[in-house]
Design an enzyme around this catalytic site. Sequence first.
Site, PDB file in Angstrom:
ATOM      1  N   SER A   1      13.004  30.671  45.617  1.00  0.00           N
ATOM      2  CA  SER A   1      14.482  30.678  44.783  1.00  0.00           C
ATOM      3  C   SER A   1      15.447  31.544  45.888  1.00  0.00           C
ATOM      4  O   SER A   1      15.921  32.599  45.778  1.00  0.00           O
ATOM      5  CB  SER A   1      14.590  31.606  43.606  1.00  0.00           C
ATOM      6  OG  SER A   1      14.168  33.015  43.608  1.00  0.00           O
TER       7      SER A   1
ATOM      8  N   HIS B   1       9.361  29.989  39.632  1.00  0.00           N
ATOM      9  CA  HIS B   1       8.049  30.660  39.985  1.00  0.00           C
ATOM     10  C   HIS B   1       6.816  30.107  38.859  1.00  0.00           C
ATOM     11  O   HIS B   1       5.953  30.563  39.036  1.00  0.00           O
ATOM     12  CB  HIS B   1       8.068  32.137  40.050  1.00  0.00           C
ATOM     13  CG  HIS B   1       8.953  32.744  41.131  1.00  0.00           C
ATOM     14  ND1 HIS B   1       9.314  34.077  41.148  1.00  0.00           N
ATOM     15  CD2 HIS B   1       9.455  32.126  42.018  1.00  0.00           C
ATOM     16  CE1 HIS B   1       9.879  34.327  42.253  1.00  0.00           C
ATOM     17  NE2 HIS B   1      10.353  33.134  42.793  1.00  0.00           N
TER      18      HIS B   1
ATOM     19  N   GLU C   1      12.146  36.414  36.048  1.00  0.00           N
ATOM     20  CA  GLU C   1      11.197  37.536  35.973  1.00  0.00           C
ATOM     21  C   GLU C   1      11.544  38.764  34.800  1.00  0.00           C
ATOM     22  O   GLU C   1      12.555  39.032  34.815  1.00  0.00           O
ATOM     23  CB  GLU C   1      11.322  38.398  37.484  1.00  0.00           C
ATOM     24  CG  GLU C   1      11.206  37.463  38.696  1.00  0.00           C
ATOM     25  CD  GLU C   1      11.189  38.259  39.833  1.00  0.00           C
ATOM     26  OE1 GLU C   1      11.232  39.154  40.028  1.00  0.00           O
ATOM     27  OE2 GLU C   1      11.361  37.299  41.044  1.00  0.00           O
TER      28      GLU C   1
ATOM     29  N   GLU D   1       3.952  35.020  41.102  1.00  0.00           N
ATOM     30  CA  GLU D   1       3.743  36.422  41.358  1.00  0.00           C
ATOM     31  C   GLU D   1       2.938  37.110  40.535  1.00  0.00           C
ATOM     32  O   GLU D   1       3.098  38.333  40.453  1.00  0.00           O
ATOM     33  CB  GLU D   1       5.413  37.170  41.261  1.00  0.00           C
ATOM     34  CG  GLU D   1       6.452  36.372  42.166  1.00  0.00           C
ATOM     35  CD  GLU D   1       7.615  36.962  42.185  1.00  0.00           C
ATOM     36  OE1 GLU D   1       7.980  37.826  41.494  1.00  0.00           O
ATOM     37  OE2 GLU D   1       8.399  36.844  43.184  1.00  0.00           O
TER      38      GLU D   1
ATOM     39  N   ASP E   1      15.049  39.834  36.334  1.00  0.00           N
ATOM     40  CA  ASP E   1      15.620  39.164  37.303  1.00  0.00           C
ATOM     41  C   ASP E   1      15.956  37.887  36.934  1.00  0.00           C
ATOM     42  O   ASP E   1      14.900  36.866  36.621  1.00  0.00           O
ATOM     43  CB  ASP E   1      14.814  38.991  38.528  1.00  0.00           C
ATOM     44  CG  ASP E   1      15.464  38.402  39.854  1.00  0.00           C
ATOM     45  OD1 ASP E   1      16.631  37.948  39.454  1.00  0.00           O
ATOM     46  OD2 ASP E   1      14.740  37.947  41.049  1.00  0.00           O
TER      47      ASP E   1
ATOM     48  N   GLU F   1      18.612  42.090  37.637  1.00  0.00           N
ATOM     49  CA  GLU F   1      19.110  41.486  39.151  1.00  0.00           C
ATOM     50  C   GLU F   1      19.460  39.829  39.198  1.00  0.00           C
ATOM     51  O   GLU F   1      19.314  39.197  38.219  1.00  0.00           O
ATOM     52  CB  GLU F   1      17.741  41.415  39.807  1.00  0.00           C
ATOM     53  CG  GLU F   1      17.559  40.680  41.185  1.00  0.00           C
ATOM     54  CD  GLU F   1      16.282  40.751  41.926  1.00  0.00           C
ATOM     55  OE1 GLU F   1      15.411  41.521  41.524  1.00  0.00           O
ATOM     56  OE2 GLU F   1      15.758  39.782  42.583  1.00  0.00           O
TER      57      GLU F   1
ATOM     58  N   ASP G   1      20.441  40.193  44.738  1.00  0.00           N
ATOM     59  CA  ASP G   1      19.586  39.459  45.521  1.00  0.00           C
ATOM     60  C   ASP G   1      20.135  38.368  46.375  1.00  0.00           C
ATOM     61  O   ASP G   1      20.826  38.430  47.530  1.00  0.00           O
ATOM     62  CB  ASP G   1      18.273  39.321  44.784  1.00  0.00           C
ATOM     63  CG  ASP G   1      17.148  38.453  45.588  1.00  0.00           C
ATOM     64  OD1 ASP G   1      17.255  38.607  46.662  1.00  0.00           O
ATOM     65  OD2 ASP G   1      16.443  37.904  44.947  1.00  0.00           O
TER      66      ASP G   1
ATOM     67  N   LYS H   1      14.915  42.338  51.229  1.00  0.00           N
ATOM     68  CA  LYS H   1      13.945  41.566  51.677  1.00  0.00           C
ATOM     69  C   LYS H   1      14.107  41.328  53.109  1.00  0.00           C
ATOM     70  O   LYS H   1      15.150  40.627  53.707  1.00  0.00           O
ATOM     71  CB  LYS H   1      14.133  40.194  50.998  1.00  0.00           C
ATOM     72  CG  LYS H   1      13.729  40.298  49.424  1.00  0.00           C
ATOM     73  CD  LYS H   1      14.294  38.648  48.847  1.00  0.00           C
ATOM     74  CE  LYS H   1      13.788  38.552  47.405  1.00  0.00           C
ATOM     75  NZ  LYS H   1      14.250  37.337  46.743  1.00  0.00           N
TER      76      LYS H   1
ATOM     77  N   HIS I   1       9.162  42.233  47.929  1.00  0.00           N
ATOM     78  CA  HIS I   1       8.450  41.003  48.398  1.00  0.00           C
ATOM     79  C   HIS I   1       9.102  39.661  48.141  1.00  0.00           C
ATOM     80  O   HIS I   1      10.296  39.550  47.827  1.00  0.00           O
ATOM     81  CB  HIS I   1       7.054  41.109  47.648  1.00  0.00           C
ATOM     82  CG  HIS I   1       7.299  40.646  45.905  1.00  0.00           C
ATOM     83  ND1 HIS I   1       6.321  40.378  45.278  1.00  0.00           N
ATOM     84  CD2 HIS I   1       8.300  40.455  45.510  1.00  0.00           C
ATOM     85  CE1 HIS I   1       6.550  39.855  44.139  1.00  0.00           C
ATOM     86  NE2 HIS I   1       8.068  40.051  44.261  1.00  0.00           N
TER      87      HIS I   1
ATOM     88  N   LYS J   1       9.518  46.123  44.259  1.00  0.00           N
ATOM     89  CA  LYS J   1       9.358  45.107  43.193  1.00  0.00           C
ATOM     90  C   LYS J   1       8.507  44.233  44.124  1.00  0.00           C
ATOM     91  O   LYS J   1       8.745  43.609  45.091  1.00  0.00           O
ATOM     92  CB  LYS J   1      10.859  44.314  43.123  1.00  0.00           C
ATOM     93  CG  LYS J   1      10.540  42.947  42.677  1.00  0.00           C
ATOM     94  CD  LYS J   1      11.715  42.518  42.104  1.00  0.00           C
ATOM     95  CE  LYS J   1      12.097  41.086  42.670  1.00  0.00           C
ATOM     96  NZ  LYS J   1      12.972  39.908  42.097  1.00  0.00           N
TER      97      LYS J   1
HETATM   98  P1  PGA Z   1      11.855  34.463  45.723  1.00  0.00           P
HETATM   99  O1  PGA Z   1      11.955  35.288  44.561  1.00  0.00           O
HETATM  100  O2  PGA Z   1      10.937  35.201  46.790  1.00  0.00           O
HETATM  101  O3  PGA Z   1      11.281  33.310  45.337  1.00  0.00           O
HETATM  102  O4  PGA Z   1      13.098  34.148  46.228  1.00  0.00           O
HETATM  103  C1  PGA Z   1      12.227  36.497  44.575  1.00  0.00           C
HETATM  104  C2  PGA Z   1      13.480  37.150  43.748  1.00  0.00           C
HETATM  105  O5  PGA Z   1      14.185  36.152  43.566  1.00  0.00           O
HETATM  106  O6  PGA Z   1      13.843  38.311  43.734  1.00  0.00           O
HETATM  107 ZN    ZN Z   2      15.784  37.923  43.019  1.00  0.00          ZN
END
Ligand code: PGA
Ligand code: ZN
Length: 421
Positions: free
Chosen positions: A40, A152, A161, A202, A239, A282, A309, A334, A362, A385
């Site tokens: 995503s 996911h 999440e 995840e 999230d 998030e 994010d 990230k 991650h 996270k």
């Molecule tokens: P992604 O998801 O690594 O698939 O972008 C993680 C997140 O959205 O925090």
């Molecule tokens: Zn996110």
Amino acid sequence: YIDNIVAQEVLDSRGNPTVKATVILSDGTVASAIVPSGASTGKREALELRDGDERFGGKGVLKACENVEVAIADELVGLSPYNQAEIDAIMKELDGTQNYSKLGANAVLGVSMAVARAAAKSLHLPLYRYLGGSNGVIVPTPMLNIINGGAHADNDVDLQEYMIMPTGFDSFKEALRASSEIYHTLKKLLAEDGHPTALGDEGGFAPNFKNNEEPIEYILKAIEKAGYKPGDEVSIALDAASSEFYKDGKYELKGDGKVLSAEELADFYANLVAKYPIVSLEDGMAEDDWEGWKILTEKLGDKIQLVGDDLFVTNKEILAEGIEKGVANAILIKPNQIGSVSETMETVRLAQRNGYNCVMSHRSGESEDAFIADFAVALNTAQIKTGAPARGERTAKYNRLLEIERDLLYPEYIGKELFRR
Ligand code: PGA
Ligand code: ZN
């Protein structure tokens, strides 16, 4: 000095190809790093270079590997590995674009991480110490994603999440133990009710639920049944990854059979926050919906942590805009969204100077590389996270943090202080 740099196409946790970069120093030190990959992804992330040919359904990264071995190696071989800022700046200039669309952020980040790791190794320093100096002492409080939805998982859950945050413990080790116990209790509770307990990307469970709220009910039950106090010891973090269900200016919650405006979605979250011990949310609003973000921040910004994010994509210019406009109060970090170790550090520093919390993170496509565990300690992000307490690519990070906590002279675990506002 850097003697050679090579790259190899390896597999990530979803079985897709990704870049492994290896740096060889003149003193014989060899160090590698593997780049993660999101599902995503935010629109303004640095570019992940994919071959787009018949191999791996177009996902091959041979071009990125070639860029490492030819274009990048040509510039970096002969230089000192101890000047990370210079190394990263040279790669940025060589690429010449805003988002690494020429070399690929997967090529650049792989080299950036491998250089840092080689430098640390040749100085006989742990990576967190090399990158953080004597400051890196906080072992981060984890957000563990134990129910997976959105992009996911193959269920009808819209929010991506559902995480637990073991804040009320004195050490990372005890916090991780509680989390693992809760994870296994949750598995039992789901199985008792006839839900499948197969895992999402995840490592969290990914069954279907009645609506987007039911996963929270299950998690609370699991926390209690495992013998812990919801809120006091273990809190909830979400999230929403709401860019994924934002269509034509509205938010489509299929799991609840509702289409909501930003205002209504903010009320939906406010209701959850009033009802449950939620400490962090998030991407509550979509990356393009800065108006919605303002509404959300006004409504909940003084009650919980609001993490950007997809909104900020670890980019310091976009974060600066958010700080100025008073949007969100925390940022997800990230490294592969921005493309290098140095740029990631700059974004963290900007956030910390402005009172925005940082959550090291991650990607949903990961590897056995635990770079972010060291990085979180080095930068004192105080939060990380990195998925469920299961699946090797997730536990690699948690296990590395156990090791760091054991090795630190005075490790700090500040879960209890994180959300005192
Ligand atoms: P992604 O998801 O690594 O698939 O972008 C993680 C997140 O959205 O925090
Ligand atoms: Zn996110």
